[in-house]
Design a protein around this motif. Structure first.
Motif, PDB file in Angstrom:
ATOM      1  N   THR A 150       0.843  -1.206   0.000  1.00  0.00           N
ATOM      2  CA  THR A 150       0.000   0.000   0.000  1.00  0.00           C
ATOM      3  C   THR A 150       0.879   1.258   0.000  1.00  0.00           C
ATOM      4  O   THR A 150       0.377   2.368   0.114  1.00  0.00           O
ATOM      5  CB  THR A 150      -0.909   0.019   1.257  1.00  0.00           C
ATOM      6  N   HIS A 160      -7.469  -3.697  -2.479  1.00  0.00           N
ATOM      7  CA  HIS A 160      -7.717  -2.936  -1.244  1.00  0.00           C
ATOM      8  C   HIS A 160      -9.207  -2.813  -0.946  1.00  0.00           C
ATOM      9  O   HIS A 160     -10.040  -2.846  -1.846  1.00  0.00           O
ATOM     10  CB  HIS A 160      -7.111  -1.526  -1.360  1.00  0.00           C
ATOM     11  N   CYS A 180      -2.919   2.527   6.033  1.00  0.00           N
ATOM     12  CA  CYS A 180      -3.293   1.103   5.978  1.00  0.00           C
ATOM     13  C   CYS A 180      -3.606   0.642   7.396  1.00  0.00           C
ATOM     14  O   CYS A 180      -2.749   0.670   8.279  1.00  0.00           O
ATOM     15  CB  CYS A 180      -2.157   0.276   5.384  1.00  0.00           C
ATOM     16  N   LYS A 183      -3.026  -5.123   6.981  1.00  0.00           N
ATOM     17  CA  LYS A 183      -2.357  -5.613   5.780  1.00  0.00           C
ATOM     18  C   LYS A 183      -3.204  -6.666   5.065  1.00  0.00           C
ATOM     19  O   LYS A 183      -3.867  -7.480   5.716  1.00  0.00           O
ATOM     20  CB  LYS A 183      -1.011  -6.252   6.156  1.00  0.00           C
ATOM     21  N   SER A 195      -6.360  -5.575   1.704  1.00  0.00           N
ATOM     22  CA  SER A 195      -5.811  -4.595   2.647  1.00  0.00           C
ATOM     23  C   SER A 195      -6.923  -3.619   3.036  1.00  0.00           C
ATOM     24  O   SER A 195      -7.633  -3.113   2.164  1.00  0.00           O
ATOM     25  CB  SER A 195      -4.681  -3.814   2.005  1.00  0.00           C
TER      26      SER A 195
END
Length: 201
Positions: A150, A160, A180, A183, A195
């Protein structure tokens, strides 16, 4: 003796009933027709025999194909049952290697926890934790698991999951990843966890 009247009547009757004359040609034609009828009858019998033979062969072929079909179905059913059983066994034991490889990391964690209470050097504890983390990360990489990046800030819905939006600190950060929260990971090329990120609005 017959009288003249009787003779005359007999002659009249003869004249009334004409006698058909049958020529030699007509007799020969009748014989030819009879021979042809016999030949046709013989041909018909032979054709019927051939038809019966063809029918018998067709029935035998159909029975043979039906038997082959039944055998193939039985073989396929056995194959399906065998592969299903193998798949179930594989599912049960698939995680065995993975668990065996992760056990050393568990051992390291237990040793680190055992020394936490008596540890006086905090730097040594930190170093130990970093070593365990690096060991675990290496283990994941060996098994095809990698973290989704990210850091470039580009938001991608395939990788994401935006959990919230906040005002972007600058114009160029609008629609991009600002933070973020959790993860994400890929197993080879497949995303196994997206994410969780914060996006600029």
């Amino acid at each position: 003796m017959a009288s003249k009247k009787e003779k005359a009547k007999a002659e009249e009757v003869k004249e009334e009933v004409p006698v058909e004359e049958v020529s030699v040609e007509e007799v020969e034609n009748e014989e030819v027709v009879e021979e042809q009828e016999e030949e046709v009858s013989e041909e018909t019998t032979e054709e019927e025999k051939e038809e019966k033979d063809d029918l018998t062969l067709a029935l035998e072929k159909a029975a043979e194909l039906s038997d082959k079909n039944l055998r193939l179905q039985a073989e396929f059913d056995n194959y399906r049952k065998r592969t299903l059983k193998e798949k179930m066994e594989l599912t049960k034991t698939a995680g065995e290697k993975l668990i065996k490889d992760i056990l050393p990391v568990m051992d390291d964690f237990e040793r680190a926890m055992g020394t936490l209470d008596s540890a006086e050097d905090i730097d040594a504890v930190k170093e130990g934790l970093h070593l365990i983390y690096n060991k675990f990360e290496g283990f994941l990489k060996q098994n095809g698991v990698g973290a989704i990046s990210t850091e470039d800030g580009e938001f991608d819905t395939e990788l994401h999951e935006a959990i919230t939006q906040i005002p972007a600190p600058s114009e160029d950060m609008k629609g991009k990843i600002i933070d973020c929260v959790q993860k994400g990971y890929k197993l080879n090329d497949k995303v196994i966890r997206h994410s969780k990120v914060v996006v600029g609005a």
